[in-house]
Design an enzyme around this catalytic site. Structure first.
Site, PDB file in Angstrom:
ATOM      1  N   ARG A 128     -44.410  29.873 -92.266  1.00  0.00           N
ATOM      2  CA  ARG A 128     -43.827  30.667 -91.182  1.00  0.00           C
ATOM      3  C   ARG A 128     -42.842  31.653 -91.785  1.00  0.00           C
ATOM      4  O   ARG A 128     -42.457  31.516 -92.962  1.00  0.00           O
ATOM      5  CB  ARG A 128     -43.134  29.744 -90.176  1.00  0.00           C
ATOM      6  CG  ARG A 128     -41.949  28.980 -90.772  1.00  0.00           C
ATOM      7  CD  ARG A 128     -41.516  27.835 -89.898  1.00  0.00           C
ATOM      8  NE  ARG A 128     -42.538  26.814 -89.835  1.00  0.00           N
ATOM      9  CZ  ARG A 128     -42.761  26.059 -88.751  1.00  0.00           C
ATOM     10  NH1 ARG A 128     -42.014  26.210 -87.679  1.00  0.00           N
ATOM     11  NH2 ARG A 128     -43.697  25.145 -88.756  1.00  0.00           N
ATOM     12  N   LYS A 177     -35.249  21.500 -79.957  1.00  0.00           N
ATOM     13  CA  LYS A 177     -35.603  20.656 -78.811  1.00  0.00           C
ATOM     14  C   LYS A 177     -34.863  21.195 -77.584  1.00  0.00           C
ATOM     15  O   LYS A 177     -33.650  21.387 -77.610  1.00  0.00           O
ATOM     16  CB  LYS A 177     -35.201  19.210 -79.084  1.00  0.00           C
ATOM     17  CG  LYS A 177     -35.269  18.281 -77.898  1.00  0.00           C
ATOM     18  CD  LYS A 177     -36.689  17.974 -77.497  1.00  0.00           C
ATOM     19  CE  LYS A 177     -37.351  17.067 -78.495  1.00  0.00           C
ATOM     20  NZ  LYS A 177     -38.714  16.642 -78.062  1.00  0.00           N
ATOM     21  N   TYR A 202     -52.872  14.371 -70.362  1.00  0.00           N
ATOM     22  CA  TYR A 202     -52.247  13.249 -71.068  1.00  0.00           C
ATOM     23  C   TYR A 202     -52.676  11.942 -70.399  1.00  0.00           C
ATOM     24  O   TYR A 202     -52.881  11.909 -69.186  1.00  0.00           O
ATOM     25  CB  TYR A 202     -50.717  13.398 -71.003  1.00  0.00           C
ATOM     26  CG  TYR A 202     -49.963  12.603 -72.034  1.00  0.00           C
ATOM     27  CD1 TYR A 202     -50.104  12.872 -73.392  1.00  0.00           C
ATOM     28  CD2 TYR A 202     -49.098  11.571 -71.661  1.00  0.00           C
ATOM     29  CE1 TYR A 202     -49.406  12.147 -74.343  1.00  0.00           C
ATOM     30  CE2 TYR A 202     -48.393  10.852 -72.607  1.00  0.00           C
ATOM     31  CZ  TYR A 202     -48.558  11.142 -73.948  1.00  0.00           C
ATOM     32  OH  TYR A 202     -47.857  10.423 -74.892  1.00  0.00           O
ATOM     33  N   PHE A 224     -50.852   5.143 -83.135  1.00  0.00           N
ATOM     34  CA  PHE A 224     -49.642   4.617 -82.507  1.00  0.00           C
ATOM     35  C   PHE A 224     -49.256   5.508 -81.336  1.00  0.00           C
ATOM     36  O   PHE A 224     -49.184   6.739 -81.473  1.00  0.00           O
ATOM     37  CB  PHE A 224     -48.485   4.548 -83.504  1.00  0.00           C
ATOM     38  CG  PHE A 224     -47.222   3.972 -82.906  1.00  0.00           C
ATOM     39  CD1 PHE A 224     -47.144   2.625 -82.600  1.00  0.00           C
ATOM     40  CD2 PHE A 224     -46.125   4.787 -82.624  1.00  0.00           C
ATOM     41  CE1 PHE A 224     -45.986   2.086 -82.031  1.00  0.00           C
ATOM     42  CE2 PHE A 224     -44.974   4.262 -82.063  1.00  0.00           C
ATOM     43  CZ  PHE A 224     -44.903   2.911 -81.763  1.00  0.00           C
ATOM     44  N   ASN A 249     -41.218  18.975 -89.575  1.00  0.00           N
ATOM     45  CA  ASN A 249     -40.123  19.574 -88.803  1.00  0.00           C
ATOM     46  C   ASN A 249     -40.192  19.217 -87.323  1.00  0.00           C
ATOM     47  O   ASN A 249     -39.383  19.690 -86.527  1.00  0.00           O
ATOM     48  CB  ASN A 249     -40.154  21.088 -88.955  1.00  0.00           C
ATOM     49  CG  ASN A 249     -41.455  21.694 -88.446  1.00  0.00           C
ATOM     50  OD1 ASN A 249     -42.532  21.251 -88.822  1.00  0.00           O
ATOM     51  ND2 ASN A 249     -41.359  22.696 -87.596  1.00  0.00           N
ATOM     52  N   SER A 250     -41.165  18.392 -86.925  1.00  0.00           N
ATOM     53  CA  SER A 250     -41.212  17.927 -85.531  1.00  0.00           C
ATOM     54  C   SER A 250     -40.032  17.006 -85.278  1.00  0.00           C
ATOM     55  O   SER A 250     -39.360  16.551 -86.215  1.00  0.00           O
ATOM     56  CB  SER A 250     -42.518  17.180 -85.273  1.00  0.00           C
ATOM     57  OG  SER A 250     -42.544  15.961 -86.016  1.00  0.00           O
ATOM     58  N   ARG A 297     -46.017  23.836 -91.540  1.00  0.00           N
ATOM     59  CA  ARG A 297     -46.791  25.075 -91.507  1.00  0.00           C
ATOM     60  C   ARG A 297     -45.974  26.211 -92.097  1.00  0.00           C
ATOM     61  O   ARG A 297     -44.750  26.264 -91.927  1.00  0.00           O
ATOM     62  CB  ARG A 297     -47.173  25.437 -90.060  1.00  0.00           C
ATOM     63  CG  ARG A 297     -48.266  24.586 -89.469  1.00  0.00           C
ATOM     64  CD  ARG A 297     -48.669  25.125 -88.094  1.00  0.00           C
ATOM     65  NE  ARG A 297     -47.590  25.045 -87.126  1.00  0.00           N
ATOM     66  CZ  ARG A 297     -47.623  25.615 -85.921  1.00  0.00           C
ATOM     67  NH1 ARG A 297     -48.674  26.332 -85.551  1.00  0.00           N
ATOM     68  NH2 ARG A 297     -46.614  25.475 -85.087  1.00  0.00           N
ATOM     69  N   ASN A 335     -38.798   9.987 -79.545  1.00  0.00           N
ATOM     70  CA  ASN A 335     -38.905  10.496 -80.908  1.00  0.00           C
ATOM     71  C   ASN A 335     -38.280   9.592 -81.974  1.00  0.00           C
ATOM     72  O   ASN A 335     -38.964   9.206 -82.922  1.00  0.00           O
ATOM     73  CB  ASN A 335     -38.336  11.910 -80.976  1.00  0.00           C
ATOM     74  CG  ASN A 335     -39.173  12.898 -80.179  1.00  0.00           C
ATOM     75  OD1 ASN A 335     -40.394  12.828 -80.187  1.00  0.00           O
ATOM     76  ND2 ASN A 335     -38.529  13.804 -79.473  1.00  0.00           N
TER      77      ASN A 335
END
Length: 338
Positions: free
Chosen positions: A180, A332, A55, A273, A155-156, A178, A129
């Site tokens: 699932r 989370k 990162y 961003f 869904n993040s 995605r 977030n």
């Protein structure tokens, strides 16, 4: 006072390089120093990437404490501290201060005071977030009520906040996820938060499906991309002329491939961003304080709720990172210290 932190002395996989170690916060605070006790600190993908060494944000030195955001209670203040009081609920102003720890001593300027009534689990993750979703919806396209936005990674954590904020601002959302095993359950969950449409990556490629949706909400002026690869290209194909795609992640680890016609004939704009850069440039700016206050207020009014959250202890970090590594988690993970 027993104090512990998750620290690492080299880059690598979190489950392998992190260790729970005792720490000794300063007993006597000097000048503008502040001693805090952390209440909760989330685990973000960027935190994992930082520990892996891939990162852009790197620790200043080793050993380093993991974690970039969290919420803490002020226990003691130095003699020259003016804007913070004992008992205040605070979050770190800069990134990379190390938040996977029970206690921390920093300076007054390193903290931002939040409303004491804000939900600690929301406050712990307010800077990354929800802040990312807020800024992307506000800063790149002047959206009007009734306009639409398309996003992948619906869904993040950022996606969940973008859905809720868009709903509050009367903006329609087309959300791509995605496929699932529990896709129908996930679809209903996102719709319960305010999502107008939830499609799999396969469904967005079906012309008849998208024609019907776009006939109702119009072509989106804004696309939010955290996946990259084919999914990003598919979202661009439905972007309105003159529309903008904001890329803030690359979860597929594949490049963003853009049609030539987007540049020549559709006048599309493509920008990136990074919330860390924005926060650094606006560390204590009125714009940032206003955003944090507004997000806190929405949470206090139950209009902005956190994604599904699993609270874990520092002692369980190895098991947590093993679970995260398996993927397809709709939750989370947050370290809690109470």
């Amino acid at each position: 006072m027993s104090s512990f932190a998750l620290a690492y002395e080299r880059f690598g996989e979190p489950g392998e390089v992190l260790q729970k170690v005792p720490i000794q916060p300063e007993r006597t605070l000097k000048n503008s120093q502040v001693l805090v006790k952390y209440i909760a600190s989330p685990i973000n993908p960027a935190d994992i990437n930082t520990i892996q060494g891939v990162y852009p944000l790197k620790p200043a030195s080793f050993p380093a404490i993991g974690g970039n955001e969290g919420v803490a209670e002020v226990l003691r203040i130095g003699p020259n501290v003016k804007s913070i009081q004992v008992g205040d609920k605070v979050i770190p102003a800069p990134a990379a201060t190390g938040t996977w720890t029970t206690h921390r001593v920093l300076t007054e300027k390193d903290f931002i005071v939040l409303d004491k009534n804000v939900d600690p689990l929301f406050a712990a993750q307010i800077t990354v977030n929800p802040g990312t979703a807020y800024r992307m919806l506000q800063d790149f396209v002047k959206l009007q009520e009734g306009d639409s936005v398309i996003q992948n990674g619906g869904n993040s954590a950022v996606g969940v906040y973008a859905i809720q904020l868009a709903k509050l601002w009367n903006i329609k959302t087309i959300n791509v996820i995605r496929d699932r095993p529990d896709v129908d359950e996930l679809r209903q969950y996102l719709k319960s938060l305010g999502a107008d449409y939830v499609l799999t990556e396969e469904e967005i490629r079906k012309k008849e499906v998208m024609d019907e949706i776009l006939s109702k909400v119009g072509k989106p002026k804004l696309a939010l991309n955290c996946v990259g690869g084919q999914c990003a290209t598919d979202c661009v194909r439905h972007l309105a002329d003159g529309g903008t795609m904001v890329t803030y992640g690359g979860m597929s680890k594949k490049p963003v491939v853009l049609p030539t016609g987007s540049f020549i004939f559709k006048d599309h704009r493509f920008v990136g961003f990074w919330m860390t850069r924005w926060s650094k440039a606006n560390q204590t700016s009125p714009k940032r304080i206003k955003m944090l206050s507004e997000l806190s207020q929405l949470n206090s009014e139950k209009k902005l709720i956190i994604p599904k959250t699993i609270q874990v202890k520092l002692d369980d970090y190895k098991e947590v990172f093993e679970t995260i590594q398996k993927g397809f988690s709709n939750s989370k993970y947050v370290f809690t210290f109470e």
